[in-house]
Design a protein around this motif. Structure first.
Motif, mmCIF file in Angstrom:
data_model
loop_
_atom_site.group_PDB
_atom_site.id
_atom_site.type_symbol
_atom_site.label_atom_id
_atom_site.label_comp_id
_atom_site.label_asym_id
_atom_site.label_seq_id
_atom_site.Cartn_x
_atom_site.Cartn_y
_atom_site.Cartn_z
ATOM 1 N N PHE A 179 24.787 85.542 29.373
ATOM 2 C CA PHE A 179 26.233 85.329 29.444
ATOM 3 C C PHE A 179 26.615 84.095 28.646
ATOM 4 O O PHE A 179 25.946 83.057 28.701
ATOM 5 C CB PHE A 179 26.644 85.162 30.908
ATOM 6 C CG PHE A 179 28.023 84.588 31.088
ATOM 7 C CD1 PHE A 179 28.200 83.262 31.435
ATOM 8 C CD2 PHE A 179 29.147 85.383 30.912
ATOM 9 C CE1 PHE A 179 29.461 82.727 31.615
ATOM 10 C CE2 PHE A 179 30.412 84.868 31.080
ATOM 11 C CZ PHE A 179 30.575 83.533 31.432
ATOM 12 N N VAL A 180 27.726 84.201 27.910
ATOM 13 C CA VAL A 180 28.238 83.069 27.141
ATOM 14 C C VAL A 180 29.605 82.631 27.675
ATOM 15 O O VAL A 180 29.805 81.474 28.032
ATOM 16 C CB VAL A 180 28.359 83.419 25.641
ATOM 17 C CG1 VAL A 180 28.968 82.248 24.867
ATOM 18 C CG2 VAL A 180 27.009 83.802 25.066
ATOM 19 N N SER A 181 30.532 83.580 27.713
ATOM 20 C CA SER A 181 31.891 83.225 28.125
ATOM 21 C C SER A 181 32.651 84.496 28.474
ATOM 22 O O SER A 181 32.321 85.577 27.987
ATOM 23 C CB SER A 181 32.603 82.475 26.996
ATOM 24 O OG SER A 181 33.910 82.107 27.357
ATOM 25 N N GLY A 182 33.663 84.365 29.311
ATOM 26 C CA GLY A 182 34.457 85.519 29.682
ATOM 27 C C GLY A 182 35.900 85.150 29.956
ATOM 28 O O GLY A 182 36.221 83.987 30.246
ATOM 29 N N ILE A 183 36.765 86.144 29.857
ATOM 30 C CA ILE A 183 38.181 85.965 30.155
ATOM 31 C C ILE A 183 38.701 87.266 30.739
ATOM 32 O O ILE A 183 38.265 88.354 30.337
ATOM 33 C CB ILE A 183 38.961 85.565 28.881
ATOM 34 C CG1 ILE A 183 40.397 85.165 29.211
ATOM 35 C CG2 ILE A 183 38.956 86.695 27.850
ATOM 36 C CD1 ILE A 183 41.118 84.469 28.053
ATOM 37 N N ILE A 238 37.275 80.271 24.688
ATOM 38 C CA ILE A 238 37.642 81.683 24.656
ATOM 39 C C ILE A 238 39.155 81.796 24.809
ATOM 40 O O ILE A 238 39.782 81.016 25.527
ATOM 41 C CB ILE A 238 36.901 82.480 25.752
ATOM 42 C CG1 ILE A 238 37.021 83.981 25.512
ATOM 43 C CG2 ILE A 238 37.393 82.091 27.152
ATOM 44 C CD1 ILE A 238 36.078 84.812 26.377
ATOM 45 N N SER A 239 39.728 82.768 24.097
ATOM 46 C CA SER A 239 41.169 82.985 24.184
ATOM 47 C C SER A 239 41.461 84.452 23.888
ATOM 48 O O SER A 239 40.572 85.189 23.460
ATOM 49 C CB SER A 239 41.916 82.083 23.199
ATOM 50 O OG SER A 239 41.538 82.391 21.863
ATOM 51 N N GLN A 240 42.684 84.851 24.105
ATOM 52 C CA GLN A 240 43.040 86.245 23.833
ATOM 53 C C GLN A 240 44.451 86.347 23.296
ATOM 54 O O GLN A 240 45.310 85.530 23.616
ATOM 55 C CB GLN A 240 42.880 87.108 25.082
ATOM 56 C CG GLN A 240 43.741 86.720 26.257
ATOM 57 C CD GLN A 240 43.390 87.540 27.504
ATOM 58 O OE1 GLN A 240 42.795 88.617 27.410
ATOM 59 N NE2 GLN A 240 43.763 87.051 28.674
#
Length: 115
Positions: A47-51, A69-71
C-alpha cells in the motif's frame, strides 16, 4: 465496467519528483475508494496511498510527507504527486478502484529512482 489508465511514471534521480495519474473510464456510482499500490522486483505489493469519495486520504508511513494524493472528480482522475523520491521508491505503481460493487486494477506505471 470501469477501466483505469495510469500514466506519469518515469526515471528520475534521488530527490526528484513525478506525478502519477489514474484516470477512470466508465460510469462511477457514488461511494468509491482509489488506492495506489507498488511492487518492487522480488517483493510483495504494498500500500502507498488512498483516497475515497469523501476525500479522506491515507498514506503509508514510508511516503508520508513526501507523497500527496488528490482527485479531480470532473476528470475522474486521481493523482499521486511524489516528491523527494528515493531509490527505495523504485517499483511498478498500480492504482486500484473499489466501487460499483467491484475491484478494478490499472496496468501499472514504472517509477525508477537512481542515486
Amino acid at each position: 465496467q470501469v477501466q483505469l489508465v495510469e500514466s506519469g511514471g518515469g526515471s528520475v534521480k534521488t530527490g526528484g519528483s513525478l506525478r502519477l495519474s489514474c484516470a477512470a473510464i466508465g460510469y462511477i456510482y457514488n461511494g468509491y475508494d482509489v488506492t495506489w499500490y507498488r511492487q518492487a522486483p522480488g517483493k510483495e505489493r504494498e500500500f502507498v496511498s488512498g483516497i475515497n469519495s469523501g476525500s479522506l486520504k491515507r498514506y503509508a508511513d514510508s511516503v508520508q510527507g513526501r507523497f500527496t494524493i488528490s482527485q479531480d472528480n470532473a476528470k475522474k482522475t486521481v493523482y499521486l504527486q511524489m516528491n523527494n523520491l528515493k531509490p527505495e521508491d523504485t517499483a511498478m505503481y498500480f492504482c486500484n478502484f473499489a466501487g460499483n460493487g467491484r475491484n478494478y486494477w490499472g496496468q501499472g506505471t514504472q517509477v525508477t529512482v537512481s542515486s
